[in-house]
Design an enzyme around this catalytic site. Sequence first.
Site, mmCIF file in Angstrom:
data_model
loop_
_atom_site.group_PDB
_atom_site.id
_atom_site.type_symbol
_atom_site.label_atom_id
_atom_site.label_comp_id
_atom_site.label_asym_id
_atom_site.label_seq_id
_atom_site.Cartn_x
_atom_site.Cartn_y
_atom_site.Cartn_z
ATOM 1 N N ASN A 171 45.332 65.662 18.090
ATOM 2 C CA ASN A 171 44.545 64.979 17.050
ATOM 3 C C ASN A 171 43.495 66.694 16.726
ATOM 4 O O ASN A 171 43.631 66.819 15.205
ATOM 5 C CB ASN A 171 43.661 63.984 16.996
ATOM 6 C CG ASN A 171 42.570 63.979 18.202
ATOM 7 O OD1 ASN A 171 42.707 64.824 19.313
ATOM 8 N ND2 ASN A 171 41.454 63.529 18.017
ATOM 9 N N GLU A 268 38.005 62.929 28.823
ATOM 10 C CA GLU A 268 37.421 62.482 27.536
ATOM 11 C C GLU A 268 38.467 61.665 26.880
ATOM 12 O O GLU A 268 39.626 61.820 26.788
ATOM 13 C CB GLU A 268 37.496 63.773 26.665
ATOM 14 C CG GLU A 268 36.589 64.840 27.259
ATOM 15 C CD GLU A 268 35.273 64.561 27.090
ATOM 16 O OE1 GLU A 268 34.717 63.504 26.685
ATOM 17 O OE2 GLU A 268 34.294 65.364 28.032
#
Length: 503
Positions: A171, A268
């Site tokens: 992303n 994350e």
Amino acid sequence: MLDAPQPTSTEPCLDPFALAKALSGKHFIGGKLVPALSGATFAVVNPATGEEVARAAEGDARDVDAAVKNAAEAQKAWAKVPARKRGALVYQAAGLIRTHVEELSRLVALETGKALRTESRVEANNVADIFEFFGGLGGELKGESVPFGPEVLNITVREPLGVVGAIIPWNIPMMLMALKAAPALVAGNAIVVKSAEEAPLAVLRIVELMNRVLPPGLFNIVSGQGPSCGAPLVEHPLVKKVTFTGSVETGKIISKAAAEKLIPVTLELGGKSPMIVFADCDFEKTVAGALTSMRFTRQGQSCTAASRIFVERPIFDKFVAEMGKRVDAMVMGDPLDEKTDIGTIISPGQFSKVKAFIEEGKATAGATGRACSAMPADAALKKGLFIQPHIFTGLTKDSRLVREEIFGPVTVVFPFDDADAVLAEANDSEYGLAATVWTSNLKTALRFAHELEAGLVQVNQNLVVQPNLSYGGVKASGLGKEASLESMLEHFTHKKTIMVNMA
Ligand code: ADP
């Protein structure tokens, strides 16, 4: 410093199609662009048209082994370079990213479908910022002295961990790589990155560029599939630390593999970030903030997207209407066109997943899903993975759209009447990455800042990750922090204690 001529030029290449071809079929290992040992490749597709723009090297355990061994060799000498000098070299290498911002922006827009003006260029600039920020921190790799008496010297020193394995998603691929590579390198480690299947090109180009300044072998990148290329990286005996950004499911697999080797891991993971809007907010600023918070320009493909918005009842209707109107005004189209605000979804798989959420929402009794903006009219984009942003109201709290991370341009908005109740609802999520509160009341803002279960809470703004501020989630959103000096010290070094008795 390189011993092999580079097939790509040092001059920025503003034609992303040509650059994609030039980078085709390669890893970057030991200071060189090299093909996969098996010779295998896979397609890199422009999501705006469905056309193949390049091939990527399909790495497996043998390529990973070569990369890790090169890294381990290079790391020995790198660890002996004074930390400030290491930082200075990383800073100097960041200069090449600065001079290639435009090139990298176009390349990442081509492979990810993220709009050039609103997203890709912002990301490329952030990448240069991150490398420069950590480049300046070399001198902070220092220890303490602990007084035990005049004839005893007790000190601590920060030592690198060795070879770091980094696994990144698609992303914001360049920025997420930078958040891992910059502190790892400055701290004296070498790094092997496994890029995301969907976005292997811009990150490869960054590694190639930075290798013009850094010693060969320190900064390597391989492309390939998760199980056949990412897993061997995590499992490799010479990899002493793993840092990962991606889904919760993969994070668990990686965490288990790292536990088997007893090595540290930073994760994350996802988010379902709440945005809480009080009636006393600055209305204009907050509606604009909802659009940026939801990362509509990135098609909502962000872990910190404000995908659950709670608005105090007196301004609820007006807020939702104004939000819709403003998203309508955003232009969806060719990611490489400067006029475009919103690009595409990354891949057919994500496209179907997001569409399924939208259909489910629309089929829910009592719910309304307002489709915003307009599909691009350009016939060349008819196979593009465009999805109209959707704003849902009237859903119940147990809906999948409310509980699960959609990673698409879909947000749900609820009215609220009571501060205690909305705080409980905001915290009623398995995730805890980010949250925002919008109010002019300082007492309310501080109460929510303290009581929201999230790694990052912002009041009256929703910025992306900022160098120098720790970033990372709680609950299912992850383990450990990135982006700050402490994160470099905690996650990319270990503290050695040295005791000297001179009595
Ligand atoms: P996303 O849904 O964002 O693609 P993933 O967690 O599947 O999230 O992927 C993030 C990164 O993790 C990608 O680079 C992918 O190739 C990698 N990956 C996926 N599965 C594994 C695995 N079993 N071991 C190591 N890496 C993996």
